[in-house]
Design a protein around this motif. Sequence first.
Motif, mmCIF file in Angstrom:
data_model
loop_
_atom_site.group_PDB
_atom_site.id
_atom_site.type_symbol
_atom_site.label_atom_id
_atom_site.label_comp_id
_atom_site.label_asym_id
_atom_site.label_seq_id
_atom_site.Cartn_x
_atom_site.Cartn_y
_atom_site.Cartn_z
ATOM 1 N N CYS A 49 -2.302 -0.734 -3.194
ATOM 2 C CA CYS A 49 -1.722 -1.397 -2.058
ATOM 3 C C CYS A 49 -0.440 -2.032 -2.597
ATOM 4 O O CYS A 49 -0.467 -2.603 -3.807
ATOM 5 C CB CYS A 49 -2.668 -2.155 -1.404
ATOM 6 N N PHE A 71 -10.795 -7.025 1.627
ATOM 7 C CA PHE A 71 -10.226 -7.832 0.640
ATOM 8 C C PHE A 71 -10.394 -9.267 0.549
ATOM 9 O O PHE A 71 -10.377 -9.764 -0.459
ATOM 10 C CB PHE A 71 -8.834 -7.365 0.305
ATOM 11 N N ARG A 131 -5.421 -1.517 4.056
ATOM 12 C CA ARG A 131 -4.427 -1.698 4.838
ATOM 13 C C ARG A 131 -4.799 -0.917 6.198
ATOM 14 O O ARG A 131 -4.030 -1.351 7.240
ATOM 15 C CB ARG A 131 -3.233 -0.708 4.266
ATOM 16 N N GLY A 134 1.823 2.339 3.582
ATOM 17 C CA GLY A 134 0.459 2.179 3.859
ATOM 18 C C GLY A 134 0.087 1.341 5.451
ATOM 19 O O GLY A 134 -0.390 1.990 6.012
ATOM 20 N N VAL A 181 10.720 1.964 12.007
ATOM 21 C CA VAL A 181 11.928 1.535 11.251
ATOM 22 C C VAL A 181 11.491 1.580 9.749
ATOM 23 O O VAL A 181 10.557 1.010 9.325
ATOM 24 C CB VAL A 181 12.458 0.262 11.816
ATOM 25 N N LEU A 224 6.548 -4.649 5.840
ATOM 26 C CA LEU A 224 6.964 -4.608 4.299
ATOM 27 C C LEU A 224 6.904 -6.122 3.867
ATOM 28 O O LEU A 224 6.376 -6.070 2.761
ATOM 29 C CB LEU A 224 8.764 -4.462 4.338
ATOM 30 N N GLY A 247 3.518 -8.073 6.424
ATOM 31 C CA GLY A 247 3.981 -7.995 4.735
ATOM 32 C C GLY A 247 3.954 -9.496 4.278
ATOM 33 O O GLY A 247 4.513 -10.597 4.738
ATOM 34 N N VAL A 290 -1.354 -12.295 9.764
ATOM 35 C CA VAL A 290 -2.817 -11.401 9.598
ATOM 36 C C VAL A 290 -3.028 -11.803 8.198
ATOM 37 O O VAL A 290 -2.093 -11.762 7.171
ATOM 38 C CB VAL A 290 -2.221 -10.180 9.996
ATOM 39 N N HIS A 291 -4.287 -11.968 8.251
ATOM 40 C CA HIS A 291 -4.693 -11.966 6.742
ATOM 41 C C HIS A 291 -6.166 -11.197 6.471
ATOM 42 O O HIS A 291 -7.231 -11.544 6.371
ATOM 43 C CB HIS A 291 -5.185 -13.364 6.458
ATOM 44 N N GLY A 292 -5.832 -9.692 6.575
ATOM 45 C CA GLY A 292 -6.805 -8.884 6.669
ATOM 46 C C GLY A 292 -7.677 -8.737 7.917
ATOM 47 O O GLY A 292 -7.316 -9.345 8.997
ATOM 48 N N PHE A 314 9.907 2.281 -4.642
ATOM 49 C CA PHE A 314 9.629 2.749 -3.119
ATOM 50 C C PHE A 314 9.867 4.282 -3.118
ATOM 51 O O PHE A 314 10.326 4.789 -2.232
ATOM 52 C CB PHE A 314 10.614 1.835 -2.336
HETATM 53 N N1 LIG Z 1 -1.184 -9.967 5.596
HETATM 54 C C1 LIG Z 1 -2.022 -9.005 5.140
HETATM 55 O O1 LIG Z 1 -3.425 -9.117 5.221
HETATM 56 C C2 LIG Z 1 -1.907 -7.728 4.149
HETATM 57 C C3 LIG Z 1 -2.689 -6.621 3.869
HETATM 58 C C4 LIG Z 1 -2.129 -5.738 3.222
HETATM 59 C C5 LIG Z 1 -0.858 -5.420 2.873
HETATM 60 N N2 LIG Z 1 -0.161 -6.367 2.990
HETATM 61 C C6 LIG Z 1 1.398 -6.591 2.624
HETATM 62 O O2 LIG Z 1 1.902 -5.462 3.478
HETATM 63 C C7 LIG Z 1 3.079 -4.968 2.851
HETATM 64 C C8 LIG Z 1 3.202 -3.497 2.926
HETATM 65 O O3 LIG Z 1 2.377 -3.084 2.084
HETATM 66 P P1 LIG Z 1 2.137 -1.593 1.939
HETATM 67 O O4 LIG Z 1 1.063 -1.145 0.818
HETATM 68 O O5 LIG Z 1 2.233 -0.652 3.293
HETATM 69 O O6 LIG Z 1 3.683 -1.396 1.287
HETATM 70 P P2 LIG Z 1 4.275 0.110 1.086
HETATM 71 O O7 LIG Z 1 5.374 -0.085 0.037
HETATM 72 O O8 LIG Z 1 3.548 1.462 1.236
HETATM 73 O O9 LIG Z 1 5.499 0.273 2.416
HETATM 74 C C9 LIG Z 1 6.761 -0.458 2.604
HETATM 75 C C10 LIG Z 1 7.478 0.160 3.269
HETATM 76 O O10 LIG Z 1 8.882 -0.462 3.550
HETATM 77 C C11 LIG Z 1 9.942 0.355 3.415
HETATM 78 N N3 LIG Z 1 11.053 -0.532 3.423
HETATM 79 C C12 LIG Z 1 11.774 -0.929 2.092
HETATM 80 N N4 LIG Z 1 12.695 -1.927 2.606
HETATM 81 C C13 LIG Z 1 12.774 -1.781 4.022
HETATM 82 C C14 LIG Z 1 13.817 -2.307 5.051
HETATM 83 N N5 LIG Z 1 14.771 -3.147 4.599
HETATM 84 N N6 LIG Z 1 13.578 -2.073 6.197
HETATM 85 C C15 LIG Z 1 12.507 -1.208 6.725
HETATM 86 N N7 LIG Z 1 11.688 -0.703 5.808
HETATM 87 C C16 LIG Z 1 11.878 -0.816 4.579
HETATM 88 C C17 LIG Z 1 9.768 1.151 2.559
HETATM 89 O O11 LIG Z 1 10.626 2.232 2.174
HETATM 90 C C18 LIG Z 1 8.279 1.543 2.541
HETATM 91 O O12 LIG Z 1 7.991 2.616 3.333
HETATM 92 C C19 LIG Z 1 2.999 -5.744 1.573
HETATM 93 O O13 LIG Z 1 3.804 -6.863 1.354
HETATM 94 C C20 LIG Z 1 1.601 -5.726 1.258
HETATM 95 O O14 LIG Z 1 1.647 -6.829 0.054
HETATM 96 C C21 LIG Z 1 -0.298 -7.541 3.680
#
Ligand SMILES: NC(=O)c1ccc[n+]([C@@H]2O[C@H](COP(=O)([O-])OP(=O)(O)OC[C@H]3O[C@@H](n4cnc5c(N)ncnc54)[C@H](O)[C@@H]3O)[C@@H](O)[C@H]2O)c1
Length: 343
Positions: A38, A86, A149, A176, A195, A240, A263, A287-289, A332
């Motif tokens: 992740c 998580f 995710r 993801g 997007v 993101l 994100g 959101v926190h999981g 990425f």
């Molecule tokens: N809050 C929570 O509970 C929680 C849980 C899981 C993951 N996360 C966070 O969520 C985020 C995403 O995780 P992931 O594993 O899906 O990441 P990932 O790297 O798989 O996906 C990120 C996507 O964003 C795209 N991207 C990059 N710049 C961009 C822009 N300017 N505009 C639009 N898209 C853009 C990338 O091309 C990629 O497809 C991370 O910050 C992760 O830490 C948070």
Amino acid sequence: MRAAVFEQFRGPIEIVEVADPAVAPGEVVVEVLAVGLCRSDYHGWHGTDPDIACPHVGGHEFVGRVVGVGEGVHRVREGERVVAPFVCGCGSCAPCLLGQHQVCRRQQQPGFTRWGAFATYTTVPFADTNAVLVPSEVTDEAAALVGCRVSTAYRGVIERGRLAAGEVLCVHGCGGVGLAAIAFGHAVGAQVVAVDISPDALALAVTLGADLTLDASTIDDVGAALHDLVGGAHVSVDCLGSAVTAGNSILSLRALGRHVQIGLLPTATADLPISRVIRDELELLGVHGLSASRFDQVFAMMAAGQIDPADIITQRLTLADVPTALPAMRAFAQPGVSVVTKM
Ligand SMILES: NC(=O)c1ccc[n+]([C@@H]2O[C@H](COP(=O)([O-])OP(=O)(O)OC[C@H]3O[C@@H](n4cnc5c(N)ncnc54)[C@H](O)[C@@H]3O)[C@@H](O)[C@H]2O)c1
Ligand SMILES: [Zn+2]
Ligand SMILES: [Zn+2]
């Protein structure tokens, strides 16, 4: 056991022999069967997560087979295949008693506050609360993604976003979390706009059910473009984690819309278009999981064929690949998600 250890943030990750985890009271030890990479693992290695102390072993999106049951654990048995959120809530504080384990103040997080699943074995704290039995028809790789995710996207789109059939969902960042968010949006009968800045990610988004796509790298004003395209979103999710995507998400909402922040941002504060939040009475939702007590909802949607986590997997790895694959997330370059399926 073998584990992918880093001694310092942004330093080398090495597969080394370390001591097996102890079977502590209230916990179970699991043999890891599969674990996703992740972006939060990348943030952890990069040093932006204040919960992590080095040396460290990441990996928080896993499924495992129970091989050790600690004193006082009554609901989990040896041999069972389990997944854990998580955020592992304590099960007994005020938020936990309301079923909101994801905001427990005594929470433990394997892969962050303690060693995680990029290893032969890991642990599930407060196991009676957090070890969720995986239905037999769910594969290891799909179950692993439910640990972070897929369940987080469910929490964001369905529970926090309250997305309804016929509404418009915009997903900013189609990795993801974003691809899973798209699948949930499609499942509830929303119109989904994906997007991203990667054409490969957008192509994958279409296979998950996105009705329209927008390449943000070719557009100056993403919010305005989404108003032109669909009249603005009812629900918009930053999948993101950046001031740019969070701002774009807020600006893509129609009046009374709901912005969902999934994100993780690299900084504790961010410059966001608050005047728009006031003018259009927008909601900002974190959101926190997802609480372990809600995982049955995700498995039910999987059983009904509404979402299949395997659809977002594009790369299967071994534990030996983690030292190169995790730092490589910086670029990425890989659309979809990578899962370690061989320890
Ligand atoms: N809050 C929570 O509970 C929680 C849980 C899981 C993951 N996360 C966070 O969520 C985020 C995403 O995780 P992931 O594993 O899906 O990441 P990932 O790297 O798989 O996906 C990120 C996507 O964003 C795209 N991207 C990059 N710049 C961009 C822009 N300017 N505009 C639009 N898209 C853009 C990338 O091309 C990629 O497809 C991370 O910050 C992760 O830490 C948070
Ligand atoms: Zn995660
Ligand atoms: Zn608690």
